[in-house]
Design a protein around this motif. Structure first.
Motif, PDB file in Angstrom:
ATOM      1  N   TRP A  22     -14.770  24.872  10.006  1.00  0.00           N
ATOM      2  CA  TRP A  22     -14.285  24.495  11.335  1.00  0.00           C
ATOM      3  C   TRP A  22     -13.322  23.314  11.261  1.00  0.00           C
ATOM      4  O   TRP A  22     -12.346  23.242  12.020  1.00  0.00           O
ATOM      5  N   LEU A  23     -13.574  22.411  10.304  1.00  0.00           N
ATOM      6  CA  LEU A  23     -12.704  21.248  10.154  1.00  0.00           C
ATOM      7  C   LEU A  23     -11.363  21.638   9.554  1.00  0.00           C
ATOM      8  O   LEU A  23     -10.303  21.198  10.022  1.00  0.00           O
ATOM      9  N   TRP A  24     -11.403  22.503   8.507  1.00  0.00           N
ATOM     10  CA  TRP A  24     -10.161  22.876   7.839  1.00  0.00           C
ATOM     11  C   TRP A  24      -9.354  23.895   8.643  1.00  0.00           C
ATOM     12  O   TRP A  24      -8.212  24.179   8.313  1.00  0.00           O
ATOM     13  N   ASN A  25      -9.939  24.429   9.709  1.00  0.00           N
ATOM     14  CA  ASN A  25      -9.155  25.234  10.647  1.00  0.00           C
ATOM     15  C   ASN A  25      -8.298  24.354  11.543  1.00  0.00           C
ATOM     16  O   ASN A  25      -7.335  24.830  12.154  1.00  0.00           O
ATOM     17  N   LYS A  26      -8.651  23.061  11.607  1.00  0.00           N
ATOM     18  CA  LYS A  26      -7.922  22.125  12.458  1.00  0.00           C
ATOM     19  C   LYS A  26      -7.071  21.157  11.650  1.00  0.00           C
ATOM     20  O   LYS A  26      -6.021  20.696  12.124  1.00  0.00           O
ATOM     21  N   LEU A  27      -7.535  20.832  10.449  1.00  0.00           N
ATOM     22  CA  LEU A  27      -6.841  19.868   9.601  1.00  0.00           C
ATOM     23  C   LEU A  27      -6.578  20.469   8.228  1.00  0.00           C
ATOM     24  O   LEU A  27      -7.357  21.295   7.754  1.00  0.00           O
ATOM     25  N   PRO A  28      -5.501  20.040   7.552  1.00  0.00           N
ATOM     26  CA  PRO A  28      -5.273  20.522   6.182  1.00  0.00           C
ATOM     27  C   PRO A  28      -6.276  19.914   5.209  1.00  0.00           C
ATOM     28  O   PRO A  28      -6.578  18.721   5.287  1.00  0.00           O
ATOM     29  N   HIS A  29      -6.809  20.735   4.325  1.00  0.00           N
ATOM     30  CA  HIS A  29      -7.727  20.262   3.297  1.00  0.00           C
ATOM     31  C   HIS A  29      -6.987  19.297   2.366  1.00  0.00           C
ATOM     32  O   HIS A  29      -5.782  19.463   2.123  1.00  0.00           O
ATOM     33  N   PRO A  30      -7.672  18.276   1.846  1.00  0.00           N
ATOM     34  CA  PRO A  30      -7.003  17.370   0.903  1.00  0.00           C
ATOM     35  C   PRO A  30      -6.343  18.089  -0.264  1.00  0.00           C
ATOM     36  O   PRO A  30      -5.275  17.672  -0.731  1.00  0.00           O
ATOM     37  N   ALA A  31      -6.942  19.176  -0.755  1.00  0.00           N
ATOM     38  CA  ALA A  31      -6.333  19.930  -1.852  1.00  0.00           C
ATOM     39  C   ALA A  31      -5.009  20.556  -1.416  1.00  0.00           C
ATOM     40  O   ALA A  31      -4.064  20.661  -2.213  1.00  0.00           O
ATOM     41  N   ILE A  32      -4.923  20.966  -0.153  1.00  0.00           N
ATOM     42  CA  ILE A  32      -3.661  21.509   0.382  1.00  0.00           C
ATOM     43  C   ILE A  32      -2.605  20.422   0.426  1.00  0.00           C
ATOM     44  O   ILE A  32      -1.436  20.651   0.066  1.00  0.00           O
ATOM     45  N   LEU A  33      -2.988  19.234   0.844  1.00  0.00           N
ATOM     46  CA  LEU A  33      -2.033  18.120   0.894  1.00  0.00           C
ATOM     47  C   LEU A  33      -1.550  17.765  -0.506  1.00  0.00           C
ATOM     48  O   LEU A  33      -0.361  17.476  -0.707  1.00  0.00           O
ATOM     49  N   MET A  34      -2.464  17.793  -1.467  1.00  0.00           N
ATOM     50  CA  MET A  34      -2.060  17.529  -2.848  1.00  0.00           C
ATOM     51  C   MET A  34      -1.085  18.589  -3.336  1.00  0.00           C
ATOM     52  O   MET A  34      -0.089  18.277  -4.001  1.00  0.00           O
ATOM     53  N   GLY A  35      -1.354  19.840  -3.017  1.00  0.00           N
ATOM     54  CA  GLY A  35      -0.455  20.920  -3.407  1.00  0.00           C
ATOM     55  C   GLY A  35       0.924  20.761  -2.795  1.00  0.00           C
ATOM     56  O   GLY A  35       1.932  21.027  -3.456  1.00  0.00           O
ATOM     57  N   ARG A  36       0.972  20.333  -1.557  1.00  0.00           N
ATOM     58  CA  ARG A  36       2.268  20.116  -0.899  1.00  0.00           C
ATOM     59  C   ARG A  36       3.046  18.990  -1.587  1.00  0.00           C
ATOM     60  O   ARG A  36       4.274  19.072  -1.734  1.00  0.00           O
ATOM     61  N   ALA A  37       2.330  17.956  -2.002  1.00  0.00           N
ATOM     62  CA  ALA A  37       3.000  16.841  -2.690  1.00  0.00           C
ATOM     63  C   ALA A  37       3.574  17.305  -4.027  1.00  0.00           C
ATOM     64  O   ALA A  37       4.710  16.957  -4.389  1.00  0.00           O
ATOM     65  N   VAL A  38       2.798  18.096  -4.770  1.00  0.00           N
ATOM     66  CA  VAL A  38       3.289  18.617  -6.049  1.00  0.00           C
ATOM     67  C   VAL A  38       4.510  19.503  -5.824  1.00  0.00           C
ATOM     68  O   VAL A  38       5.520  19.383  -6.534  1.00  0.00           O
ATOM     69  N   ALA A  39       4.439  20.387  -4.837  1.00  0.00           N
ATOM     70  CA  ALA A  39       5.546  21.304  -4.566  1.00  0.00           C
ATOM     71  C   ALA A  39       6.804  20.552  -4.150  1.00  0.00           C
ATOM     72  O   ALA A  39       7.926  20.902  -4.560  1.00  0.00           O
ATOM     73  N   ALA A  40       6.641  19.507  -3.342  1.00  0.00           N
ATOM     74  CA  ALA A  40       7.803  18.738  -2.888  1.00  0.00           C
ATOM     75  C   ALA A  40       8.492  18.032  -4.054  1.00  0.00           C
ATOM     76  O   ALA A  40       9.729  18.039  -4.158  1.00  0.00           O
ATOM     77  N   LEU A  41       7.703  17.433  -4.949  1.00  0.00           N
ATOM     78  CA  LEU A  41       8.295  16.768  -6.102  1.00  0.00           C
ATOM     79  C   LEU A  41       8.939  17.766  -7.055  1.00  0.00           C
ATOM     80  O   LEU A  41      10.003  17.482  -7.631  1.00  0.00           O
ATOM     81  N   GLU A  42       8.322  18.918  -7.203  1.00  0.00           N
ATOM     82  CA  GLU A  42       8.898  19.937  -8.080  1.00  0.00           C
ATOM     83  C   GLU A  42      10.256  20.394  -7.545  1.00  0.00           C
ATOM     84  O   GLU A  42      11.224  20.520  -8.300  1.00  0.00           O
ATOM     85  N   ARG A  43      10.341  20.616  -6.247  1.00  0.00           N
ATOM     86  CA  ARG A  43      11.620  21.036  -5.642  1.00  0.00           C
ATOM     87  C   ARG A  43      12.679  19.953  -5.791  1.00  0.00           C
ATOM     88  O   ARG A  43      13.849  20.247  -6.033  1.00  0.00           O
TER      89      ARG A  43
END
Length: 303
Positions: A22-43
């Motif tokens: 129920w929480l991750w349906n409303k907020l991004p999971h910390p692992a998702i945020l970490m993945g976004r950071a990795v993807a942004a730096l890679e790009r």
């Protein structure tokens, strides 16, 4: 509170409640945020011929940010640390995902394939029941190390900052640590850092499986099997699990439509396996978790 006391409560919280969907349906999971950071730096950085240096820079930025955020959040007190550590551990969710494969196989072959496709990257379209069961058991053993024991180990060593650093490195390795034209150079630093951070936890996980299962006397055979694995670490928990439940793991499997001939792990074990062997592996996951809980409790009491 000591790191061990906080981790003890986090392990229990994760085991009891798992992932609050129920929480991750409303907020991004910390692992998702970490993945976004990795993807942004890679790009942003993976653009030149000097991509090894760019990869080192990306990893340095990720590690520094993870450590700093971890230290900041740790300053908010033990309750915050307990909750965050529980979120970043994955025992209950691991068990649920692996159990889903056994449950799916009991319904039909297609259900088993669909369930195992959620936890492995290999081709699942033509898997037979034994291949599905092997894949689930291998994933269970490896993710016990990566998703439970290693995060717990680094929390014990360096608190929430240590856990955050481990998780960001592990996330980076899972995204860019591949030997492909795009990631071969850029992801090398992340892959090597992940190997280093998992070196002790992988062998600790092996012991946590082997000792209570009564197969520690096979340590040299386990070590020989582990040495055949592509990863310097993943083979250890996998080899221990193979011996603990008397099955043969690894062996031939397909990636991207190409069959690859990997050596068998625990080759003397059963090769025709199914849901009962997955159930046996799930019991070993909880047994190893219980051993980690006992060690953490002892450290908390000493502390």
């Amino acid at each position: 509170m000591s790191h061990a006391a906080i981790l003890l409560l986090a392990l229990l919280l994760d085991a009891a409640l798992g992932e609050p969907k129920w929480l991750w349906n409303k907020l991004p999971h910390p692992a998702i945020l970490m993945g976004r950071a990795v993807a942004a730096l890679e790009r942003g950085l993976n653009r030149s011929q000097n991509s090894i240096a760019a990869g080192v820079l990306a990893l340095a930025v990720l590690v520094s940010a993870a450590y700093g955020i971890g230290a900041l959040l740790a300053g908010l007190g033990p309750l915050v640390q307990i909750i965050l550590a529980a979120i970043l551990l994955a025992q209950r969710s691991l068990v649920q995902h692996v159990r889903a494969v056994a449950d799916g196989l009991r319904v039909s072959l297609d259900e088993g394939r669909n369930a195992v496709a959620m936890i492995v990257s290999r081709d699942t379209r033509h898997m037979d029941p034994s291949a599905i069961a092997r894949s689930a058991i291998e994933s269970a053993a490896e993710n016990l190390s990566d998703g439970v024991i290693a995060p717990a180990f680094w929390f014990l060593i360096a608190g929430l900052p240590g856990l955050m650093v481990y998780k960001i490195v592990n996330t980076a390795d899972s995204m860019i640590g591949y030997r492909t034209p795009r990631y071969e150079a850029f992801g090398k630093a992340a892959a090597r850092a992940d190997d280093l951070l998992n070196w002790i936890p992988a062998r600790l996980t092996c012991a946590l499986i082997a000792v209570p299962s009564g197969v520690a006397s096979h340590w040299f055979s386990i070590a020989a099997d582990a040495a055949q694995h592509r990863s310097p670490n993943a083979g250890w928990p996998e080899a221990a699990m193979a011996r603990a439940i008397s099955v043969a793991l690894a062996g031939p499997r397909a990636y991207d439509g190409v069959m690859q001939q990997f050596p068998w792990v625990g080759g003397d074990g059963k090769r025709q396996i199914g849901p009962p062997e997955i159930d046996a592996a799930l019991r070993k996951l909880w047994l190893a978790w219980s051993m980690m809980l006992a060690l953490t409790t002892a450290l908390a009491l000493v502390g």
